[in-house]
Design an enzyme around this catalytic site. Structure first.
Site, PDB file in Angstrom:
ATOM      1  N   ARG A  38       0.831  -1.218   0.000  1.00 36.29           N
ATOM      2  CA  ARG A  38       0.000   0.000   0.000  1.00 36.29           C
ATOM      3  C   ARG A  38       0.866   1.268   0.000  1.00 36.29           C
ATOM      4  NH1 ARG A  38      -5.074  -1.608   3.901  1.00 36.29           N
ATOM      5  NH2 ARG A  38      -6.310  -2.495   2.222  1.00 36.29           N
ATOM      6  N   LYS A 199     -19.847 -15.652   2.945  1.00 36.62           N
ATOM      7  CA  LYS A 199     -21.291 -15.525   3.100  1.00 36.62           C
ATOM      8  C   LYS A 199     -21.997 -14.915   1.906  1.00 36.62           C
ATOM      9  CE  LYS A 199     -20.978 -13.364   7.103  1.00 36.62           C
ATOM     10  NZ  LYS A 199     -21.469 -12.563   8.188  1.00 36.62           N
ATOM     11  N   GLY A 352     -10.465  -8.495  -0.308  1.00 40.59           N
ATOM     12  CA  GLY A 352      -9.274  -8.551   0.536  1.00 40.59           C
ATOM     13  C   GLY A 352      -8.579  -9.899   0.489  1.00 40.59           C
ATOM     14  N   GLY A 375     -12.911  -3.731   0.474  1.00 42.02           N
ATOM     15  CA  GLY A 375     -14.261  -3.228   0.736  1.00 42.02           C
ATOM     16  C   GLY A 375     -14.687  -2.199  -0.293  1.00 42.02           C
TER      17      GLY A 375
HETATM   18  P1  ADP Z   1     -12.827 -11.359   0.190  1.00 41.41           P
HETATM   19  O1  ADP Z   1     -12.114 -10.713   1.354  1.00 41.41           O
HETATM   20  O2  ADP Z   1     -11.853 -11.819  -0.866  1.00 41.41           O
HETATM   21  O3  ADP Z   1     -13.925 -10.497  -0.352  1.00 41.41           O
HETATM   22  P2  ADP Z   1     -14.612 -12.749   1.949  1.00 41.41           P
HETATM   23  O4  ADP Z   1     -14.209 -11.817   3.038  1.00 41.41           O
HETATM   24  O5  ADP Z   1     -15.971 -12.643   1.407  1.00 41.41           O
HETATM   25  O6  ADP Z   1     -13.530 -12.661   0.756  1.00 41.41           O
HETATM   26  O7  ADP Z   1     -14.459 -14.244   2.451  1.00 41.41           O
HETATM   27  C1  ADP Z   1     -13.247 -14.760   2.900  1.00 41.41           C
HETATM   28  C2  ADP Z   1     -13.522 -15.921   3.822  1.00 41.41           C
HETATM   29  O8  ADP Z   1     -14.346 -16.907   3.228  1.00 41.41           O
HETATM   30  C3  ADP Z   1     -12.247 -16.648   4.203  1.00 41.41           C
HETATM   31  O9  ADP Z   1     -11.979 -16.400   5.553  1.00 41.41           O
HETATM   32  C4  ADP Z   1     -12.552 -18.105   3.929  1.00 41.41           C
HETATM   33  O10 ADP Z   1     -12.095 -18.996   4.947  1.00 41.41           O
HETATM   34  C5  ADP Z   1     -14.061 -18.124   3.859  1.00 41.41           C
HETATM   35  N1  ADP Z   1     -14.556 -19.279   3.112  1.00 41.41           N
HETATM   36  C6  ADP Z   1     -14.299 -19.624   1.847  1.00 41.41           C
HETATM   37  N2  ADP Z   1     -14.856 -20.805   1.531  1.00 41.41           N
HETATM   38  C7  ADP Z   1     -15.502 -21.223   2.638  1.00 41.41           C
HETATM   39  C8  ADP Z   1     -16.266 -22.388   2.957  1.00 41.41           C
HETATM   40  N3  ADP Z   1     -16.483 -23.350   2.064  1.00 41.41           N
HETATM   41  N4  ADP Z   1     -16.779 -22.482   4.209  1.00 41.41           N
HETATM   42  C9  ADP Z   1     -16.562 -21.504   5.106  1.00 41.41           C
HETATM   43  N5  ADP Z   1     -15.848 -20.400   4.880  1.00 41.41           N
HETATM   44  C10 ADP Z   1     -15.319 -20.258   3.654  1.00 41.41           C
HETATM   45 MG    MG Z   2     -12.760 -10.236   3.356  1.00 44.05          MG
END
Ligand code: ADP
Ligand code: MG
Length: 396
Positions: A38, A199, A352, A375
Site C-alpha cells: 500500500r 457468506k 481482501g 471493501g
Molecule cells: P474477500 O475478502 O476476498 O472479499 P470474503 O471476506 O468474502 O472474501 O471471504 C473470505 C472468507 O471466506 C475466508 O476467511 C474463507 O475462509 C471463507 N470461506 C471460503 N470458503 C468457505 C467455505 N467453504 N466455508 C466456510 N468459509 C469459507
Molecule cells: Mg474479506
C-alpha cells in the site's frame, strides 16, 4: 463522470494534503510492516507532487485505535519505510491537527514531505466531524485523495475536507477507478465474474449488479452452499444462511431471466470438521454426506471453471473458493489464482482475501490489476458511488 486528478490542477508551491491508505498489515508480535504494497502504491502520486514542487502533507489511518492514542499504531514506522522507498527524508508530525502541526507545516519547503499522525487517534475522523475536517483544511491549499481503499467510508479525511478545498484524485485512485469503470461499463467480452468468500449476505448486491454486467457468473467458496441448498441439494453441515435461501433462489432465477449462465461447483472437498489434519474427500455436490462441511471446490469444479474462464476476455475475481487459510483447503483458491495469472485476458482481483492470496503467491504482477481496496472495490462493483469519490471535482 471522470474526476480531476493532480495533473489537472496547479500545485507548485502549494500545500497539498494527500490522503493515502497507509493502513498496512503489521506483525502482531514485532509491530514490523508485513506488507508494504500500500505504501508502494502511493509512490507515483507522491513523486509527482514532489517533482512539481508541492509541499506534501500525507495523512492516513492505521489500524483501529478507536479514537485514542495507541502507541504501536503510530505512523512513524510507516514514514520511515516511505523515506527508504523514496530515498528522501520524510518528517513525522506531532499530531494530525492543531497549532503545533500548523507550525510544522509552515516550515515546509517545496518538495518536502510531512506525514501526519494516525488520523484515527481522534474519534472525529470516523465521525466525519466538521470542526475536525476544518482543522485538517487549515493545513493545506489543495486536497488529493489517493486512498481508494478508504473511499467507501465517509470520514473527515475522505469526505469532510473536500467541502473546503479543491479536491482531486491521485494516480492510484485514478487507476482503480478506470479499471473498475471499464469493467462495469465497457469490458472486453465475453466477461465473467467469479465470486467466493464466506457468506452470501456479504455478496448479494455484488451478484445482483454483476449479473447485469457480465456474460457469466461463477460461484464457489462458502456461499456456494446456500445456492446449492436453494436448488434442493443436501449440503450437510456446510455454512448456510437459511434466511437467504429465498434470495438465493431469486438470484438464480434472475440470472436465468438475464440469460447469464450461473455456475456452481459440481464437486467439493468435504471434511467432518474444519480442523487442520482432518481426513477429507471429494464428492459430487449432488451427494454431499449429511455430516460433512464443504471446505473447498473439487477438481472437477476447478476444471469446469478453467474451461469457462478460458473463453473470457475479462475476468473479475472476488473471494476465495474455500477455507484457504488452512493449506489443506486452499487448493481450489490457489489453482484459480495460478490459472488466472496464465491468461492473456484482463484479470482483475478485488476482495481482501483474494488479493492477499495473489500477493502471497507472488502472482500480482501477472494480473492486470489487483485492487488495493477490498471493501471499496466490492462497494464499487455493487454499483454504489463511493462517497470519497463523489466529492472529487468532475473533469469538465
Ligand atoms: P474477500 O475478502 O476476498 O472479499 P470474503 O471476506 O468474502 O472474501 O471471504 C473470505 C472468507 O471466506 C475466508 O476467511 C474463507 O475462509 C471463507 N470461506 C471460503 N470458503 C468457505 C467455505 N467453504 N466455508 C466456510 N468459509 C469459507
Ligand atoms: Mg474479506
Amino acid at each position: 463522470m471522470p474526476k480531476k486528478t493532480v495533473e489537472d490542477i496547479e500545485i507548485k508551491g502549494k500545500r497539498v494534503l494527500l490522503r493515502v491508505d497507509f493502513n498496512v498489515p503489521l506483525n502482531i508480535n514485532t509491530g514490523a510492516i508485513s506488507d508494504d504494497s500500500r505504501i508502494r502504491a502511493s509512490l507515483p502520486t507522491i513523486k509527482y507532487l514532489i517533482d512539481h514542487k508541492a509541499k506534501v502533507i500525507l495523512c492516513s489511518h492505521l489500524g483501529r485505535p478507536e479514537g485514542r492514542v495507541v502507541e504501536n499504531l503510530r505512523i512513524a514506522p510507516i514514514a520511515q519505510r516511505l523515506s527508504q522507498l523514496m530515498g528522501l527524508p520524510v518528517s513525522t508530525a506531532s499530531d494530525c491537527i492543531g497549532q503545533e502541526v500548523e507550525n510544522e507545516v509552515d516550515k515546509l519547503k517545496e518538495g518536502d514531505i510531512l506525514v501526519l499522525e494516525n488520523l484515527r487517534f481522534h474519534p472525529e475522523e470516523e465521525a466525519n466531524d466538521a470542526d475536525f475536517a476544518r482543522k485538517l483544511v487549515n493545513l493545506a491549499d489543495i486536497y488529493v485523495n489517493d486512498a481508494f481503499g478508504t473511499a467507501h467510508r465517509a470520514h473527515a479525511s475522505t469526505v469532510g475536507v473536500a467541502k473546503y478545498l479543491p479536491a482531486v484524485a491521485g494516480f492510484l485512485m485514478k487507476k482503480e477507478l478506470n479499471v473498475m469503470e471499464k469493467l462495469l461499463h465497457d469490458p472486453e467480452r465475453p466477461s465473467a465474474c467469479l465470486i467466493g468468500g464466506a457468506k452470501v449476505s456479504d455478496k448479494i448486491e455484488l451478484v445482483q449488479n454483476m449479473l447485469k454486467k457480465v456474460d457469466m457468473l461463477l460461484v464457489g467458496g462458502g456461499m456456494a452452499a446456500t445456492f446449492l441448498k436453494a436448488q434442493g441439494y443436501e449440503v450437510g453441515h456446510s455454512l448456510v444462511e437459511d434466511d437467504k435461501l429465498n434470495l438465493a433462489k431469486k438470484l438464480l432465477q434472475e440470472a436465468k431471466e438475464w440469460g447469464v449462465p450461473f455456475l456452481l461447483p459440481i464437486d467439493a472437498v468435504v471434511a467432518g470438521e474444519i480442523k487442520a489434519g482432518v481426513p477429507t474427500r471429494v464428492t459430487p455436490t449432488t451427494n454431499i454426506p449429511s455430516g460433512s462441511h464443504i471446505v473447498d471446490i473439487g477438481p472437477k469444479s476447478i476444471a469446469l471453471f478453467y474451461n469457462e474462464l478460458r473463453k473470457c476476455r475479462t475476468i473479475i475475481w472476488n473471494g476465495p473458493m474455500g477455507i484457504y487459510e488452512m493449506p489443506q483447503f486452499a487448493q481450489g483458491t490457489r489453482s484459480i489464482a495460478r490459472f488466472l495469472s496464465t491468461l492473456d485476458a484482463t484479470t482483475i482481483i478485488g476482495g481482501g482475501s483474494s488479493a492477499e492470496v495473489v500477493q502471497e503467491m507472488g502472482l500480482a504482477d501477472k494480473m492486470t490489476h489487483v485492487s488495493t481496496g477490498g471493501g471499496a472495490s466490492l462497494r464499487f462493483l455493487e454499483g454504489v458511488t463511493l462517497p470519497g469519490v463523489k466529492v472529487l471535482l468532475d473533469k469538465k
